[in-house]
Design an enzyme around this catalytic site. Structure first.
Site, short mmCIF file in Angstrom:
data_model
loop_
_atom_site.label_atom_id
_atom_site.label_comp_id
_atom_site.label_asym_id
_atom_site.label_seq_id
_atom_site.Cartn_x
_atom_site.Cartn_y
_atom_site.Cartn_z
N GLU B 56 0.94 -0.85 -0.02
CA GLU B 56 0.09 -0.01 -0.03
C GLU B 56 1.02 0.82 -0.24
OE1 GLU B 56 -0.73 -2.97 1.71
OE2 GLU B 56 -2.84 -3.07 1.59
N PHE B 118 -11.30 -7.59 14.07
CA PHE B 118 -9.73 -8.25 12.48
C PHE B 118 -9.76 -7.25 11.83
CE2 PHE B 118 -8.85 -10.56 9.04
CZ PHE B 118 -7.41 -11.08 10.01
N GLN B 119 -8.45 -6.72 11.79
CA GLN B 119 -7.85 -6.05 10.85
C GLN B 119 -8.78 -4.80 10.87
OE1 GLN B 119 -8.57 -7.50 6.99
NE2 GLN B 119 -5.46 -7.59 7.34
N LYS B 168 -17.19 -1.06 6.12
CA LYS B 168 -17.89 -1.98 5.10
C LYS B 168 -19.21 -2.31 5.60
CE LYS B 168 -16.71 -7.19 3.87
NZ LYS B 168 -16.26 -8.48 4.21
N MET B 479 24.03 9.09 2.41
CA MET B 479 23.96 10.65 2.49
C MET B 479 24.40 9.97 4.12
SD MET B 479 24.28 13.23 2.81
CE MET B 479 23.03 13.61 0.77
#
Lengths: 190, 575
Positions: B56, B118-119, B168, B479
């Protein structure tokens, strides 16, 4: 001098969180913050007192608040003539003998005794923060059991409402009929 | 004209609304909590393109890159929980660089909110300080208006990312759909008005009076489409300009009044000019610490004008004499008529002297037999047309890109400035490829950066993204190693880094991979890359220890630069 801000915000979930988060993230210090309903349904009014002294920094705080989408308007009333009040309830130790003495003191401060028990009193006081400090100092000699203070609220003197500028007007008039305000939204329509 | 309202699900409303906002491409990843949205995508395939990323974070950077070159709002989709939290680095990157983006995350059903389902993750809470605004949609009836507001907020004023979290069950719920057309009602959101007449007059007077002025050109110039009035201002008033990292391209590199980049790895001439100036005109930039060096000694003798669309930036880091909160292009157009032709020969001569001195002192030895990072970037510049889009990652190669790739056109450099996000370039380049289809696109990344989102090679191959990936491979986190060498007594803790065999890796992913370690081989490799349709990866194996000069150490004044040591002498610290 403390900075006093009056903010009008949309009464939506999470708005207070956004404001608190902003102060935390930008390292601005909130000394007191009070939220309640305003004269406008659906809009809450906040009085925020910060410890920022410097004029440009104060403006940055105000500008950051204005950036929050749910904040309708913010006025810095620090330099305006205004009434600043705080409310406190103070529970003091008091068995019979000192009751009269405390009652007389509270009366001098224009406070009220709102609860009397066998061993304690509850004093209610409203006033400028310095007056409340002073009463607390005086009552301390009797033994303070508990204090609750409600934070500072401010209102300006005179007929104007400092938050009642174009934004608020728009807010009032456009609720449920946004399209009539087209002219006011020039350049902002999609 | 009133169309009949139809019943749609929340998921369908998402697509219908995106299409009405002119969205052509969405970068995302499906999961449990956004399945209804993905399930309905099939019906909209002909109107909207979805790009499946590998992580993502890649989706967020791709949308960011797409937005930076197209000027449109980038759109990202992710599921709840880990899908949403994986976006956070990408959202923060976009926020710091004022990139308009709308992120649509799935959330657990409203009935499960707060139950640690969940999630489930509180993504509006987690991203609150990183977004311009965010929404948790709790009624399907609000969804279309919310999406419309999100796009409006993302692209107006100072742009930024907006997150919409959709449970959802809201995605599945049905409602009557008609995309709203009345003006957006946001009583607390006010893009700034124009500059006042007094402000314009004051600015004109200050510019006309100045003898040693410098323009500071930031990202705002590009975002406000103000490059034309800016050039006019420079040329009429004869004012040299220095750009920030994100302002690169706003002034053609070859323009005689262009001083190059300012700040930590800016040109010595820009930094000296800023310090000695009697007027700074800051346009759409925010006096970041990488740009100012030590604040207390920053440009001590100058009056300062600051024009920015975000009022909270004015007087934030640097106190200015004139602060103008307005759209930049409009202000610049307003001041043009009052400007006098400035004769600044003395000032420009001094700058020219700094410039030629710096060119000799700070340049990399471009005759080196060992391949240098700077040589690779210069060769890429020489071999590509002016409208090529470079997406550079974060590190030494990024600063070398600024020094050795000369950008002549706006929006030809895409890089993570404010947040300095390693791993940005590859996914961002995939995003740009969906807008700039007819242009050459080059990723310039270090071996450290490319490995941070290397998985997006899969996306590039699946989409046939026409991008060229140049890895400046020096075997170090360069760097960080540079800082260790300069400030931590050369203790190179955890900065040597190994790489996979990039040619084999490219082959495994199904793209063309090349390895180059000689300067002479670069043109042929570029020609070969150009012939390939789709992604090409070139592993440039370069010298390992080179440093980026000049450098203003943290906490030093802008003119206290560490300069490139003379080959025969000790390293010299000098003004």
């Amino acid at each position: 001098m403390k900075q006093i801000l009056i903010a009008l915000v949309e009464d939506k979930p999470g708005v207070l969180n956004r404001i608190a988060s902003l102060f935390r993230r930008r390292n601005f210090n909130i000394e007191s913050l009070v939220v309640g309903h305003s004269e406008v349904p659906g809009a809450s009014r906040l009085t925020i007192v910060t410890d920022e002294e410097e004029r440009l920094r104060r403006n940055i705080i105000r500008q950051n608040l204005l950036k929050l989408v749910n904040v309708i308007d913010v006025t810095d009333v620090t330099d305006l003539p205004c009434i600043l009040r705080e409310h406190a309830l103070i529970k003091v130790q008091s068995a019979g003998a000192t009751r009269g003495e405390i009652a007389a003191l509270v009366d001098m401060y224009r406070g009220r005794i709102v609860d009397v028990g066998m061993e304690s009193l509850v004093v209610e006081i409203t006033g400028e923060p310095t007056k409340i400090e002073s009463l607390i100092d005086v009552l301390a000699t009797y033994g303070i059991i508990e204090i609750v203070r409600a934070g500072k609220v401010a209102i300006t003197r005179g007929p104007q409402n400092p938050t009642d500028n174009g934004n608020l007007h728009l807010w009032k008039s456009s609720r449920g009929k946004a399209s009539q305000d087209k002219a006011r939204w020039k350049g902002m329509t999609v | 004209m009133k169309s009949a309202k139809k019943m749609l699900s929340g998921a369908e409303i998402v697509w219908e609304s995106l299409i009405r906002e002119g969205v052509e491409v969405v970068f995302g990843y499906p999961g449990g909590a956004n399945l209804p949205i993905y399930d309905t995508l099939t019906a909209y395939r002909d109107k909207i393109k979805h790009v499946l990323v590998r992580h993502e974070q890649g989706a967020a950077h791709a949308a960011d890159g797409y937005s930076r070159v197209s000027g449109k709002v980038g759109v990202v989709m992710a599921t709840s929980g880990p899908g949403a939290t994986n976006l956070i680095t990408g959202i923060a990157t976009a926020m710091m660089d004022s990139v308009p983006m709308v992120c649509i995350t799935g959330q657990v059903a409203k009935t499960s909110l707060g139950a640690d389902a969940f999630q489930e993750t509180d993504i509006t809470g987690a991203t609150l300080p990183l977004t311009k605004h965010s929404y948790l949609v709790t009624h399907v009836e609000d969804l279309a208006e919310t999406i419309r507001e999100a796009f409006y907020i993302a692209r107006t004023g100072r742009p930024g990312p907006v997150l919409i979290d959709i449970p959802k069950d809201i995605q599945a719920a049905q409602t009557e759909f008609e995309y709203p057309t009345e003006p957006i009602h946001l009583p607390g959101y006010h893009p700034p008005e124009n500059a006042t007449e007094e402000q314009v007059d004051e600015m004109v007077a200050m510019v006309n009076k100045a003898r040693q002025p410098v323009l500071l050109v930031g990202h705002g110039v590009l975002m406000s489409d103000a490059t034309k009035p800016l050039l006019k201002l420079m040329e009429i008033a004869n004012i040299p300009a220095s750009t920030t990292l994100l302002g690169i391209g706003a002034v053609p590199a070859s323009h005689p009044l262009n001083l190059g980049m300012m700040g930590m790895h800016g040109t010595a001439s820009a930094n000296h000019a800023i310090q000695e100036a009697d007027l700074l005109v800051a346009c759409g930039m925010r006096f970041d610490d990488r740009v100012t060096g030590k604040l207390a000694t920053y440009s001590p003798d100058s009056e300062k004008i600051h024009i920015d669309i975000d009022a909270s930036e004015l007087n934030k880091n640097i106190r200015v004499n004139l602060a103008i909160n307005a759209d930049l292009a409009t202000v610049l157009e307003q001041v043009l008529p009052g400007l006098k032709n400035g004769n600044r020969k003395e000032w420009l001569d001094r700058i020219a002297a700094w410039k030629s001195d710096a060119e000799q002192r700070d340049a990399v030895n471009l005759e080196s037999d060992t391949l240098m990072g700077a040589q690779v970037i210069k060769a890429i510049w020489e071999g590509t047309p002016d409208d090529t889009i470079i997406i550079s990652d974060v590190g030494q190669h990024q600063m070398l890109e600024v020094q050795y790739y000369r950008h002549e056109q706006p929006h030809t450099l895409v890089t993570s400035g404010g947040l300095g996000t390693m791993g940005f370039s590859l996914p961002a380049a995939i995003g740009t490829s969906f807008h700039a289809k007819d242009k050459e696109i080059w990723v310039i990344a270090g071996d450290g950066s490319i490995q941070m989102n290397i998985q997006e090679l899969g996306t590039a191959v699946q989409e046939g993204a026409n991008i060229n990936i140049a890895i400046i491979n020096n075997g170090y986190l360069g760097m960080v190693r540079q800082w260790q060498q300069l400030f931590y007594e050369a203790r190179y803790t955890e900065t040597p880094i190994s790489s996979p065999d990039y040619v084999k890796l490219a082959e495994a992913y199904g793209l063309t991979g090349l390895r180059i370690d000689r300067l002479d081989d670069i043109p042929a490799a570029m020609a070969q890359a150009r012939k390939v349709k789709g992604p090409v990866l070139i592993d440039f194996v370069v010298e390992q220890h080179d440093m980026v000069y000049p450098m203003v150490p943290t906490g030093a004044s802008l003119d206290e630069m560490i300069r490139r040591p003379h080959p025969d002498k000790e390293e010299s610290k000098t003004a």
